[in-house]
Design a protein around this motif. Sequence first.
Motif, mmCIF file in Angstrom:
data_model
loop_
_atom_site.group_PDB
_atom_site.id
_atom_site.type_symbol
_atom_site.label_atom_id
_atom_site.label_comp_id
_atom_site.label_asym_id
_atom_site.label_seq_id
_atom_site.Cartn_x
_atom_site.Cartn_y
_atom_site.Cartn_z
ATOM 1 N N PHE A 145 0.825 -1.210 0.000
ATOM 2 C CA PHE A 145 0.000 0.000 0.000
ATOM 3 C C PHE A 145 0.861 1.263 0.000
ATOM 4 O O PHE A 145 0.357 2.371 0.190
ATOM 5 C CB PHE A 145 -0.929 0.009 1.218
ATOM 6 C CG PHE A 145 -2.052 -0.984 1.106
ATOM 7 C CD1 PHE A 145 -3.072 -0.779 0.198
ATOM 8 C CD2 PHE A 145 -2.055 -2.131 1.882
ATOM 9 C CE1 PHE A 145 -4.110 -1.692 0.072
ATOM 10 C CE2 PHE A 145 -3.087 -3.056 1.767
ATOM 11 C CZ PHE A 145 -4.115 -2.843 0.865
ATOM 12 N N GLY A 146 2.161 1.122 -0.167
ATOM 13 C CA GLY A 146 3.043 2.287 -0.230
ATOM 14 C C GLY A 146 3.458 2.821 1.125
ATOM 15 O O GLY A 146 3.858 3.973 1.246
ATOM 16 N N ILE A 147 3.370 1.981 2.162
ATOM 17 C CA ILE A 147 3.805 2.413 3.506
ATOM 18 C C ILE A 147 5.116 1.702 3.835
ATOM 19 O O ILE A 147 5.167 0.473 3.868
ATOM 20 C CB ILE A 147 2.749 2.045 4.580
ATOM 21 C CG1 ILE A 147 1.390 2.666 4.241
ATOM 22 C CG2 ILE A 147 3.226 2.497 5.965
ATOM 23 C CD1 ILE A 147 0.245 2.190 5.136
ATOM 24 N N GLU A 148 6.161 2.477 4.044
ATOM 25 C CA GLU A 148 7.462 1.908 4.403
ATOM 26 C C GLU A 148 7.896 2.454 5.759
ATOM 27 O O GLU A 148 7.617 3.605 6.081
ATOM 28 C CB GLU A 148 8.537 2.281 3.363
ATOM 29 C CG GLU A 148 8.402 1.575 2.032
ATOM 30 C CD GLU A 148 9.004 0.170 2.008
ATOM 31 O OE1 GLU A 148 9.592 -0.250 3.034
ATOM 32 O OE2 GLU A 148 8.883 -0.488 0.974
ATOM 33 N N LEU A 155 3.926 6.800 2.050
ATOM 34 C CA LEU A 155 4.071 7.210 3.448
ATOM 35 C C LEU A 155 5.324 6.558 4.023
ATOM 36 O O LEU A 155 5.473 5.335 3.980
ATOM 37 C CB LEU A 155 2.842 6.770 4.256
ATOM 38 C CG LEU A 155 2.944 6.944 5.780
ATOM 39 C CD1 LEU A 155 3.094 8.411 6.164
ATOM 40 C CD2 LEU A 155 1.709 6.345 6.471
ATOM 41 N N LEU A 156 6.197 7.398 4.528
ATOM 42 C CA LEU A 156 7.408 6.909 5.179
ATOM 43 C C LEU A 156 7.260 7.134 6.683
ATOM 44 O O LEU A 156 6.994 8.251 7.123
ATOM 45 C CB LEU A 156 8.612 7.691 4.636
ATOM 46 C CG LEU A 156 9.993 7.318 5.166
ATOM 47 C CD1 LEU A 156 10.339 5.879 4.823
ATOM 48 C CD2 LEU A 156 11.055 8.246 4.579
ATOM 49 N N ILE A 157 7.399 6.042 7.444
ATOM 50 C CA ILE A 157 7.272 6.125 8.897
ATOM 51 C C ILE A 157 8.661 5.958 9.508
ATOM 52 O O ILE A 157 9.406 5.062 9.107
ATOM 53 C CB ILE A 157 6.337 5.009 9.422
ATOM 54 C CG1 ILE A 157 4.940 5.155 8.807
ATOM 55 C CG2 ILE A 157 6.254 5.045 10.945
ATOM 56 C CD1 ILE A 157 3.987 4.021 9.162
ATOM 57 N N MET A 158 9.015 6.834 10.443
ATOM 58 C CA MET A 158 10.344 6.762 11.039
ATOM 59 C C MET A 158 10.234 6.819 12.559
ATOM 60 O O MET A 158 9.627 7.744 13.106
ATOM 61 C CB MET A 158 11.195 7.944 10.562
ATOM 62 C CG MET A 158 11.248 8.063 9.056
ATOM 63 S SD MET A 158 11.832 9.696 8.592
ATOM 64 C CE MET A 158 13.373 9.238 7.884
ATOM 65 N N ASP A 159 10.836 5.825 13.210
ATOM 66 C CA ASP A 159 10.808 5.799 14.679
ATOM 67 C C ASP A 159 12.150 6.305 15.191
ATOM 68 O O ASP A 159 13.163 5.614 15.073
ATOM 69 C CB ASP A 159 10.536 4.363 15.170
ATOM 70 C CG ASP A 159 10.127 4.330 16.645
ATOM 71 O OD1 ASP A 159 10.328 5.334 17.351
ATOM 72 O OD2 ASP A 159 9.612 3.283 17.086
ATOM 73 N N GLU A 160 12.179 7.518 15.683
ATOM 74 C CA GLU A 160 13.388 8.130 16.249
ATOM 75 C C GLU A 160 14.587 8.084 15.307
ATOM 76 O O GLU A 160 15.654 7.607 15.698
ATOM 77 C CB GLU A 160 13.784 7.403 17.537
ATOM 78 C CG GLU A 160 12.701 7.360 18.562
ATOM 79 C CD GLU A 160 12.885 8.412 19.627
ATOM 80 O OE1 GLU A 160 13.754 9.288 19.464
ATOM 81 O OE2 GLU A 160 12.123 8.362 20.600
#
Length: 264
Positions: free
Chosen positions: A90-93, A178-183
Amino acid sequence: MAFVDQAKQPKGRSLLSVRGLCKSYGGLKAVKSVSLEIRPGEVVALVGDNGAGKSSFIKMLSGVMMPDEGSMRMKGAEIKLTSPADARNFGIETLHQHLGLVDVFNVQENIFLGRELQTKRFGIFPVLDRAKMRSQTADLLERIGLQLPEVESPVRAMSGGQRQSIAIARLLLNDVKLLIMDEPMAALGVDEGRKVLELIDSLREKGLSVLIISHNLEHVFTIADRIAVMKNGNLVDVVDTKAVDHDQVVSMIVSGRPVNAPTH
Ligand SMILES: Nc1ncnc2c1ncn2[C@@H]1O[C@H](COP(=O)(O)OP(=O)(O)OP(=O)(O)O)[C@@H](O)[C@H]1O
Ligand SMILES: [Mg+2]
């Protein structure tokens, strides 16, 4: 791609819309009915004290964990994510703290790790298509505006910020929305962190959305269009960065109560 002007976006337009996500670990309610909209081409920062539920929340968006309750929609269509591979489709990395780079490999080898391009020598024998991987890597780095001094050296020889940027570039080989970044900047020095912020900014200009968890409010104020605050598993509020100051965000983090700021 044109810069997405937040103010000119029609209301309600959203890339990812999550409603009422809940997650418990045994008897501990880590995420309590959190709802959030992420619009195309915006950077949303997720802030909150240790244990507020930030990582648990994003793990549900990246397919690492399934919610106990709640729903997610991508461009209006309901989605269920049962794995990170699902999210990717779905384009979420998601960029995890452990970047997943192989130290002894160079930039292009890391970018194509696990999905190497092949060609056939003499039309028969499968061999790695190094030339194509090299040119696609160069295109990718140029597309995201990332300049690296030495793409042929092992990434071991590179700085923390450069390695981080390569890990981001690696995710962008796919069609990411959507790019998700944790810290992402937690382990970086000041200059290095600034370079990663610049990279995030250039991704936004290309229309990508970014959800970033950070404890560094200076970074948050530099990069985020909106700030979402969590405390004890609850979403305290989502505010326009321009509508609040540093102290107000700290106050929301600590008290768990919204400040009187215009929200969207
Ligand atoms: N796998 C797990 N099993 C049991 N409890 C967990 C697990 N992961 C997180 N928790 C608990 O859930 C709550 C929320 O944790 P979470 O990691 O989501 O917080 P966080 O906001 O990301 O914190 P931090 O800023 O420290 O990374 C905490 O009380 C934590 O101890
Ligand atoms: Mg966390």
